[in-house]
Design an enzyme around this catalytic site. Structure first.
Site, PDB file in Angstrom:
ATOM      1  N   ALA A 136       0.283  -8.285  26.901  1.00  0.00           N
ATOM      2  CA  ALA A 136       0.380  -7.627  28.200  1.00  0.00           C
ATOM      3  C   ALA A 136      -0.897  -6.889  28.576  1.00  0.00           C
ATOM      4  CB  ALA A 136       1.568  -6.662  28.205  1.00  0.00           C
ATOM      5  N   TYR A 137      -1.598  -6.325  27.587  1.00  0.00           N
ATOM      6  CA  TYR A 137      -2.827  -5.604  27.911  1.00  0.00           C
ATOM      7  C   TYR A 137      -3.857  -6.502  28.593  1.00  0.00           C
ATOM      8  CZ  TYR A 137      -7.384  -3.408  27.195  1.00  0.00           C
ATOM      9  OH  TYR A 137      -8.654  -2.928  27.381  1.00  0.00           O
ATOM     10  N   PRO A 138      -4.275  -7.633  27.980  1.00  0.00           N
ATOM     11  CA  PRO A 138      -5.234  -8.482  28.695  1.00  0.00           C
ATOM     12  C   PRO A 138      -4.663  -9.073  29.977  1.00  0.00           C
ATOM     13  CG  PRO A 138      -4.479  -9.545  26.677  1.00  0.00           C
ATOM     14  CD  PRO A 138      -4.006  -8.135  26.618  1.00  0.00           C
ATOM     15  N   SER A 180      -2.744  -7.527  32.054  1.00  0.00           N
ATOM     16  CA  SER A 180      -2.889  -6.482  33.073  1.00  0.00           C
ATOM     17  C   SER A 180      -4.345  -6.339  33.503  1.00  0.00           C
ATOM     18  CB  SER A 180      -2.356  -5.147  32.549  1.00  0.00           C
ATOM     19  OG  SER A 180      -3.177  -4.601  31.527  1.00  0.00           O
TER      20      SER A 180
END
Length: 323
Positions: free
Chosen positions: A151-153, A155
């Site tokens: 989810a971090y990359p 986002s």
């Protein structure tokens, strides 16, 4: 005129703010001092920066559009270095909604306010993680980067695309910088350099992915800061630019370098590399060299030596260095 540094009390943000102040800029920083890691570290960074008369610290959250707008209303902000984010690839899978709220909604608030207040240049911190498990080496900006592993990359890639929308509709100058494994003195305690140094010092065992047989393109903090400042100084329309050294080494070699500096061995146990993490990061920095004059000058061994010296001095200063 002021430069806004979001996440200004964090690792990269505080180093950037300090460098901007040294060259005579007025700096406004915003940080919410969240507890992803010990807020005392960020408060110490902010306290040091606050000694400079040209520095203003605002405690606030970029998810609050009114707070963001008030920043631009109160200060003559001409340029933005947007570094504030929920970081941490693996943690993002446990809290994906939080990561999108901060990294996408928060970015939207900043882009909207910057556009309405006539900001001249907007630099957005992105990440090499957007490339995922690409087969194209080294990582090049022409890669579609449409297969994020967490989810971090995801986002961060969404924030890049949102930035393009603002450039397209309003003609904003926006440069998205994809950072590659930034490390250095006063680094984040959750990242591998600090975790290894702490574990070597106190003798605890830590997990090491794939026995250290993964490769990372480590970038020393001073080189990263120089790249960010170059981007702030150069309005380029809309660009995505890699910011890294282009010389990945294995995690095993990285650990062995720290062991040699410390004169001690790390207690490590091999664990499988999680599906959120690619086997390698490898920067093609030719675009940064061409457009920003980027010239990273700190080899990883030298950067780790500087980081270890800082770490040792810090531990001595707080009474945690063994006799």
């Amino acid at each position: 005129m002021s430069i806004l540094v979001t996440g200004g009390a964090g690792f990269i943000g505080s180093h950037l703010a300090r460098a901007l102040l040294v060259r005579g800029e007025r700096v406004v920083a915003i940080d919410n001092f969240n507890d992803y890691y010990d807020p005392a570290i960020k408060r110490a960074n902010a306290a040091e920066l606050a000694q400079h008369p040209a520095f203003t610290m605002v405690e606030g959250d970029i998810r609050d559009a009114a707070t963001v707008d008030a920043l631009f209303e109160a200060h003559d902000i001409r340029r933005v270095a947007h570094l504030a984010a929920m970081a941490g690839v693996r943690e993002s899978m446990r809290q994906p909604r939080l990561y999108f709220a901060v990294n996408v909604d928060g970015t939207l608030n900043l882009l909207d306010a910057a556009q309405r207040h006539g900001c001249e240049n907007f630099v957005l911190a992105s990440t090499s993680s957007v490339y995922g498990e690409t087969k194209r080496l080294p990582f090049n900006e022409e890669d579609p980067a449409d297969r994020p592993l967490a989810a971090y990359p995801a986002s961060k890639r969404a924030a890049e695309l949102l930035a393009h929308t603002f450039h397209h509709l309003y003609g904003m100058n926006i440069t998205a910088l994809r950072f590659f494994n930034v490390y250095g003195p006063a680094g984040r305690p959750d990242m591998m350099p600090m975790r290894v140094m702490e574990a070597i010092l106190d003798g605890t065992e830590i997990p090491v992915f794939n026995g250290g047989n993964i490769h990372r393109d480590w970038t020393y903090i001073d080189d990263t800061v120089a790249g960010v400042i170059a981007a702030l100084d150069r309005p380029l329309g809309y660009e995505i630019i890699n910011l890294g050294v282009g010389a990945p080494i294995s995690l095993r070699e990285f650990i062995e370098t720290i062991e040699a500096l410390a004169g001690r061995k790390l207690k490590a146990r091999s664990v499988p590399t999680p599906p959120t993490d690619p086997p390698i990061t490898f920067c093609d920095n030719s675009k940064a060299r061409r457009l920003l004059g980027f010239a990273p000058s700190t080899p990883v061994r030298e950067g780790l030596a500087r980081t270890w010296e800082w770490f040792r001095g810090w531990k001595i200063s707080i009474g945690q260095w063994p006799d």
